[in-house]
Design a protein around this motif. Sequence first.
Motif, PDB file in Angstrom:
ATOM      1  N   ASP A 144       7.623   1.179  -7.768  1.00 55.61           N
ATOM      2  CA  ASP A 144       6.564   1.610  -7.666  1.00 55.61           C
ATOM      3  C   ASP A 144       5.824   1.087  -6.358  1.00 55.61           C
ATOM      4  O   ASP A 144       4.911   1.254  -6.057  1.00 55.61           O
ATOM      5  N   GLU A 145       6.751   0.660  -5.483  1.00 50.29           N
ATOM      6  CA  GLU A 145       6.403  -0.106  -4.302  1.00 50.29           C
ATOM      7  C   GLU A 145       6.965   1.083  -2.924  1.00 50.29           C
ATOM      8  O   GLU A 145       7.923   1.380  -3.217  1.00 50.29           O
ATOM      9  N   ASN A 146       6.469   1.260  -2.051  1.00 49.53           N
ATOM     10  CA  ASN A 146       6.446   2.237  -0.856  1.00 49.53           C
ATOM     11  C   ASN A 146       7.413   1.271   0.042  1.00 49.53           C
ATOM     12  O   ASN A 146       7.086   0.099   0.203  1.00 49.53           O
ATOM     13  N   ASN A 194      10.508   7.193  -4.502  1.00 44.77           N
ATOM     14  CA  ASN A 194      10.193   6.255  -5.393  1.00 44.77           C
ATOM     15  C   ASN A 194      11.084   6.166  -6.511  1.00 44.77           C
ATOM     16  O   ASN A 194      10.527   6.501  -7.606  1.00 44.77           O
ATOM     17  N   HIS A 208       7.634  -3.786   2.116  1.00 46.83           N
ATOM     18  CA  HIS A 208       7.129  -2.941   0.961  1.00 46.83           C
ATOM     19  C   HIS A 208       5.973  -3.419   0.064  1.00 46.83           C
ATOM     20  O   HIS A 208       5.707  -4.471   0.410  1.00 46.83           O
ATOM     21  N   ALA A 209       5.203  -2.305  -0.350  1.00 46.49           N
ATOM     22  CA  ALA A 209       4.084  -2.512  -1.037  1.00 46.49           C
ATOM     23  C   ALA A 209       3.591  -1.471  -1.918  1.00 46.49           C
ATOM     24  O   ALA A 209       4.007  -0.404  -1.744  1.00 46.49           O
ATOM     25  N   LYS A 210       2.886  -1.798  -2.815  1.00 46.85           N
ATOM     26  CA  LYS A 210       2.238  -0.798  -3.630  1.00 46.85           C
ATOM     27  C   LYS A 210       1.290   0.184  -2.925  1.00 46.85           C
ATOM     28  O   LYS A 210       0.547  -0.340  -2.146  1.00 46.85           O
ATOM     29  N   ILE A 216       1.875  -7.849  -0.521  1.00 47.03           N
ATOM     30  CA  ILE A 216       2.954  -6.975   0.506  1.00 47.03           C
ATOM     31  C   ILE A 216       4.025  -7.998   0.961  1.00 47.03           C
ATOM     32  O   ILE A 216       3.726  -9.310   0.683  1.00 47.03           O
ATOM     33  N   ILE A 270      13.952  -3.672  -4.995  1.00 49.34           N
ATOM     34  CA  ILE A 270      12.523  -3.392  -4.529  1.00 49.34           C
ATOM     35  C   ILE A 270      11.899  -2.464  -5.777  1.00 49.34           C
ATOM     36  O   ILE A 270      12.491  -1.492  -5.844  1.00 49.34           O
TER      37      ILE A 270
END
Length: 284
Positions: free
Chosen positions: A197-199, A226, A245-247, A177, A194
Amino acid sequence: MRKIKKIHKSEYRPIADLVTYSPMPTRSLQMIDPFLFLNHHGFQTYPEHNQGLPFGPHPHRGMETVTFILEGDIMHKDSSGHESVIGPGGVQYMTAGKGLIHAEVSSSEFKKKGGDLEILQLWLNLPAAKKMMDPNYIGLQKDEIPTFELSEGKIQVQQLFGEWNGVKGAFEGTFPITMSTIYLEEGSQFTKEIPEDENIFFYLVRGEVKINQEEIQFRHLVEFENEGSTLSVEALEKSILILGHAKPFNEPVVAQGPFVMNSQQEIYEAYEDYQQGKFGSWNG
């Protein structure tokens, strides 16, 4: 440019005499996987001889908290033996894991003298494989958190998780993250790439900014598609922004009270374990 899906206004949800706003979860937005929940307390000024924050001993399992102290202080104590008082500019990171009891209250000095208070708490989900990990807590003061400048010194970035601009975050996340608290002067700007594929978690705490040509007011959360990878931010006035941001985990989420698990059965087990004293004992 990263495509904006919707802009969510925080709902007013006072807790006793504590001014509280929350943009998530609401009727329009349940979560942004793996970001679960945000409470924005304050800004408000407490008088002398106040009761302080109302969050006495309570349990958690299956999630993490990141607590941002902008004004005032917060005293943390938990059943794993951690205890600290963190002041303005500091951040707390707690992993509830398999279960703990904690309290988040104001220091005796703040309750005696009063003062300004503004504190935000963000809940992060834990992946199913780590929901029953051992609890952990780290509290850092402002001067213990790595920072760097952008926009010719007009932007100060506190790097909390992950890496940005060659600066490694203060905390080692339980899962990959990236997260920063960003302080922007009027007229400053930055861009950030970013992965699609990361939210993205984008919450404006104070001020007004333009994000990918859309104007955003304070106490609003921006939900992104996305699609596209570039964020372009310009401060229309002095502002504070939380950007993460993180997957996504793409796992089932069952949340009930202070517990966040993957099934209703696991929620029942959490309540049962708590009642049987498996979250540790509370002294004080």
